[in-house]
Design an enzyme around this catalytic site. Structure first.
Site: not given
Length: 192
Positions: A79, A87-89
């Site tokens: 991620n 950042i994939c959040l």
């Protein structure tokens, strides 16, 4: 418009808890829109023992818009982009709430290190490795942690900065105020 007093309060709150949480946030300059976050790698993960730096940009609409965060320390994670540190959040995107803080966002990033979501990847190559060959993923993540996220000792950092002509006490103070980030401490020392 950015609520500067809120940002200052959040920095103070992080400072109070830093010994227990290990999470630090330090301004990059006098301008509180550019910060550096530091999180320890979670215990029991391939990131354990690493210290990860995250560039934080506070947008104009903060706290109604999420802070923009990306890893400056290279990290091998489904991620997190292995190239850019993106950042994939969800809490840094559509699930952000003004009730959240810089610290809660960094805690969420730290939790992401413990619990990757390979089915919603930022880095498809890492996600595929995680799902198809988990042991190779763990070995690679550990290697990257050892290579990019292990801090040199305080004394090594002090020695390097003192060799540049700064005083020992001044160097130690700068390193401490920047959460151990040698590059940030150097910036601080050079800016006066």
């Amino acid at each position: 418009m950015i609520d500067i007093s809120r940002v200052q309060k959040e920095l103070q709150d992080c400072e109070k808890d830093r010994d227990s949480s290990g999470i630090r946030v330090c301004p990059k300059s006098d301008n509180l829109t550019r910060l550096t976050g530091t999180i320890p790698g979670p215990i029991g993960t391939p990131y354990e023992g690493g210290t990860f730096q995250i560039d934080i940009t506070i947008p104009e609409g903060y706290p109604f818009e999420p802070p923009k965060m990306q890893f400056s320390t290279k990290v091998w994670h489904p991620n997190i982009s292995s190239q850019s540190g993106a950042i994939c959040l969800d809490v840094l995107k559509d699930q952000w709430s003004p009730a959240l803080t810089l610290k809660t966002a960094l805690v969420s990033v730290q939790a992401l290190l413990s619990a990757p979501e390979p089915k919603d990847p930022q880095d498809a190559v890492v996600a595929e490795q995680y799902m198809k060959n988990y042991q190779v993923f763990v070995s690679t993540a550990r290697y990257w942690t050892q290579t990019f996220a292990k801090n040199s000792s305080l004394e090594e950092k002090v020695k390097r900065l003192v060799e540049m002509g700064f005083g020992d006490a001044q160097v130690r103070s700068a390193i401490e105020s920047c959460g151990g980030d040698e590059n940030l401490a150097l910036e601080k020392l050079c800016s006066g």
